[in-house]
Design a protein around this motif. Structure first.
Motif, PDB file in Angstrom:
ATOM      1  N   PHE A 165       0.948  -1.239  -0.136  1.00  0.00           N
ATOM      2  CA  PHE A 165      -0.160  -0.033   0.033  1.00  0.00           C
ATOM      3  C   PHE A 165       0.807   1.227  -0.077  1.00  0.00           C
ATOM      4  O   PHE A 165       0.385   2.175  -0.228  1.00  0.00           O
ATOM      5  CB  PHE A 165      -0.960   0.026   1.181  1.00  0.00           C
ATOM      6  CG  PHE A 165      -1.753  -1.173   1.198  1.00  0.00           C
ATOM      7  CD1 PHE A 165      -2.972  -1.311   0.303  1.00  0.00           C
ATOM      8  CD2 PHE A 165      -1.732  -2.228   2.380  1.00  0.00           C
ATOM      9  CE1 PHE A 165      -3.759  -2.532   0.452  1.00  0.00           C
ATOM     10  CE2 PHE A 165      -2.464  -3.409   2.327  1.00  0.00           C
ATOM     11  CZ  PHE A 165      -3.410  -3.467   1.374  1.00  0.00           C
ATOM     12  N   GLY A 166       2.155   1.076   0.338  1.00  0.00           N
ATOM     13  CA  GLY A 166       2.976   2.353   0.220  1.00  0.00           C
ATOM     14  C   GLY A 166       2.961   3.021   1.300  1.00  0.00           C
ATOM     15  O   GLY A 166       4.145   3.297   2.049  1.00  0.00           O
ATOM     16  N   ASP A 167       2.011   3.305   1.828  1.00  0.00           N
ATOM     17  CA  ASP A 167       1.640   3.881   3.233  1.00  0.00           C
ATOM     18  C   ASP A 167       0.440   3.276   3.982  1.00  0.00           C
ATOM     19  O   ASP A 167      -0.514   3.775   3.588  1.00  0.00           O
ATOM     20  CB  ASP A 167       1.630   5.581   3.213  1.00  0.00           C
ATOM     21  CG  ASP A 167       1.460   6.265   4.589  1.00  0.00           C
ATOM     22  OD1 ASP A 167       1.377   5.576   5.583  1.00  0.00           O
ATOM     23  OD2 ASP A 167       1.397   7.272   4.744  1.00  0.00           O
ATOM     24  N   LEU A 168       0.501   2.577   4.892  1.00  0.00           N
ATOM     25  CA  LEU A 168      -0.649   1.832   5.306  1.00  0.00           C
ATOM     26  C   LEU A 168      -1.685   2.621   5.835  1.00  0.00           C
ATOM     27  O   LEU A 168      -2.960   2.407   5.555  1.00  0.00           O
ATOM     28  CB  LEU A 168      -0.488   0.675   6.582  1.00  0.00           C
ATOM     29  CG  LEU A 168      -1.324   0.104   7.165  1.00  0.00           C
ATOM     30  CD1 LEU A 168      -2.002  -1.089   6.180  1.00  0.00           C
ATOM     31  CD2 LEU A 168      -0.919  -0.702   8.478  1.00  0.00           C
ATOM     32  N   PHE A 169      -1.360   3.784   6.412  1.00  0.00           N
ATOM     33  CA  PHE A 169      -2.309   4.662   7.292  1.00  0.00           C
ATOM     34  C   PHE A 169      -3.159   5.459   6.166  1.00  0.00           C
ATOM     35  O   PHE A 169      -4.233   5.965   6.660  1.00  0.00           O
ATOM     36  CB  PHE A 169      -1.638   5.572   8.271  1.00  0.00           C
ATOM     37  CG  PHE A 169      -1.411   4.850   9.481  1.00  0.00           C
ATOM     38  CD1 PHE A 169      -2.524   4.897  10.716  1.00  0.00           C
ATOM     39  CD2 PHE A 169      -0.342   4.113   9.842  1.00  0.00           C
ATOM     40  CE1 PHE A 169      -2.435   4.288  11.846  1.00  0.00           C
ATOM     41  CE2 PHE A 169      -0.155   3.456  11.133  1.00  0.00           C
ATOM     42  CZ  PHE A 169      -1.353   3.524  12.043  1.00  0.00           C
ATOM     43  N   SER A 170      -2.433   5.530   5.041  1.00  0.00           N
ATOM     44  CA  SER A 170      -3.343   6.514   3.992  1.00  0.00           C
ATOM     45  C   SER A 170      -4.479   5.602   3.185  1.00  0.00           C
ATOM     46  O   SER A 170      -5.420   6.005   2.793  1.00  0.00           O
ATOM     47  CB  SER A 170      -2.174   6.895   2.863  1.00  0.00           C
ATOM     48  OG  SER A 170      -1.859   5.780   2.243  1.00  0.00           O
ATOM     49  N   LEU A 171      -4.262   4.326   3.613  1.00  0.00           N
ATOM     50  CA  LEU A 171      -5.492   3.269   3.127  1.00  0.00           C
ATOM     51  C   LEU A 171      -6.472   3.374   4.375  1.00  0.00           C
ATOM     52  O   LEU A 171      -7.560   3.518   4.141  1.00  0.00           O
ATOM     53  CB  LEU A 171      -4.912   1.954   2.928  1.00  0.00           C
ATOM     54  CG  LEU A 171      -5.904   0.886   2.856  1.00  0.00           C
ATOM     55  CD1 LEU A 171      -6.843   0.921   1.552  1.00  0.00           C
ATOM     56  CD2 LEU A 171      -5.293  -0.676   2.846  1.00  0.00           C
TER      57      LEU A 171
END
Length: 348
Positions: A165-171
């Motif tokens: 996801f690249g950055d988990l929290f951005s998901l």
């Protein structure tokens, strides 16, 4: 073919020049997969999933069809994406041309390496959030529907979560209720269910002000799990901050009984079925109570996304520094919670 993207990778070619030997490293691209930077991908996804419902039963959207629960969205799969929109946004936001430094995504080029990787992945994650994560979530929200998840790829592994996801929290910020699976049988050392996954789900619910965080239970336990286990495992997950109980779909007939490990049947075949109502009532009351108020943890643990990005060296590969940061983060979380201190994971 604007719906396809070139992914980039490096190829090392050794060539001996007439006067001196040298190694040239060339960054190339492969056209496969989807251009997740392109909003047309999310639009096509929405049309594929919801188009038939909109055309045949639109009056049920937002009421009878109250939402969409996602299982294991898979975006990057370890690929490093490059697209025209990414490169344009990079120049616009960072103020320099990224082309000459693309090799830094694969190899150390000196002092510029960390900065370039962090800049590049920041832009990549920003576009993923804009064009995929928030776009799909917003479509459901605009129609009065919930958009949630009960399983996130890369389970309990920061590096794998980043690769997907690249950055988990951005998901996670775009789910109306984040969530995770708990397929385990009895853990060997308590508390050892899907502790990290559960704390990530509940942390996201807390910091993004979502009322619920879900557990998909307990599909790996087999047909022999007991009522005592139903209670104990659920109490543990709720202690980690989960408050939406989602029993995994089970087979209705014994014809599927040979498939032992997933999922357990939890109805009239079971000797405890006549008592199951009391468990359901208990979970209902517990879920309501655990959905009230505001969580006030003792501590916050920073999710080390920047460190991971600086040491992401292609696909699913990371430098030792990323591995140390990831394992230290989860070990610290484990130790603090076992020692009686509650926490939330937080992003930058």
């Amino acid at each position: 073919r604007h719906d396809l993207t070139p992914y980039i990778k490096d190829h090392q070619l050794e060539w001996i020049a007439p006067d001196s030997g040298w190694i040239a490293t060339i960054v190339t691209r492969e056209e496969h997969g989807l251009d997740w930077m392109n909003p047309a991908v999310a639009d096509r996804w929405i049309d594929s999933v919801w188009g038939p419902y909109l055309s045949k039963m639109s009056e049920y959207i937002g009421n009878t069809l109250a939402g969409y629960v996602q299982d294991e969205l898979d975006v990057l799969s370890g690929d490093i994406i490059v697209s025209p929109s990414l490169l344009e946004r990079f120049v616009e936001n960072k103020g320099y041309d990224p082309h000459q430094d693309l090799i830094a995504l694969f190899h150390d080029i000196g002092q510029r390496t960390d900065k370039f990787r962090c800049d590049y992945y920041e832009i990549m994650c920003e576009l993923l959030e804009e064009n995929i994560y928030s776009r799909i979530s917003g479509w459901h929200e605009d129609r009065g529907m919930l958009y949630g998840s009960v399983a996130v790829r890369g389970r309990q592994d920061i590096l794998a979560e980043t690769s997907h996801f690249g950055d988990l929290f951005s998901l996670l910020r775009w789910y109306h209720f984040p969530g995770n699976e708990d397929p385990q049988v009895e853990p060997k050392v308590p508390p050892r269910r899907r502790f990290i996954d559960a704390k990530l789900s509940s942390s996201a619910a807390h910091i993004f002000q979502r009322q619920r965080a879900a557990v998909c239970a307990y599909w790996g336990a087999g047909w022999g799990m007991t009522m005592e286990q139903w209670f104990a495992w659920t109490n543990e997950n709720y202690a980690y901050g989960l408050n939406l109980f989602d029993p995994h779909l089970a087979p209705y007939t014994m014809g599927a009984g040979w498939y032992e490990w997933v999922p357990p049947a939890h109805y009239f075949y079971q000797p405890y079925w006549e008592h199951f109502r009391w468990f359901s009532e208990y979970v209902r009351r517990l879920s309501y109570m655990m959905s009230q108020g505001v969580h006030r943890p003792d501590l916050a643990i920073l999710f080390p996304t920047t460190t991971i990005h600086a040491n992401w060296t292609r696909g699913h590969r990371y430098n030792l520094a990323a591995d140390i940061a990831a394992s230290a983060t989860y070990n610290m979380a484990d130790s603090l919670y076992t020692g009686g201190l509650d926490f939330d994971f937080i992003d930058d």
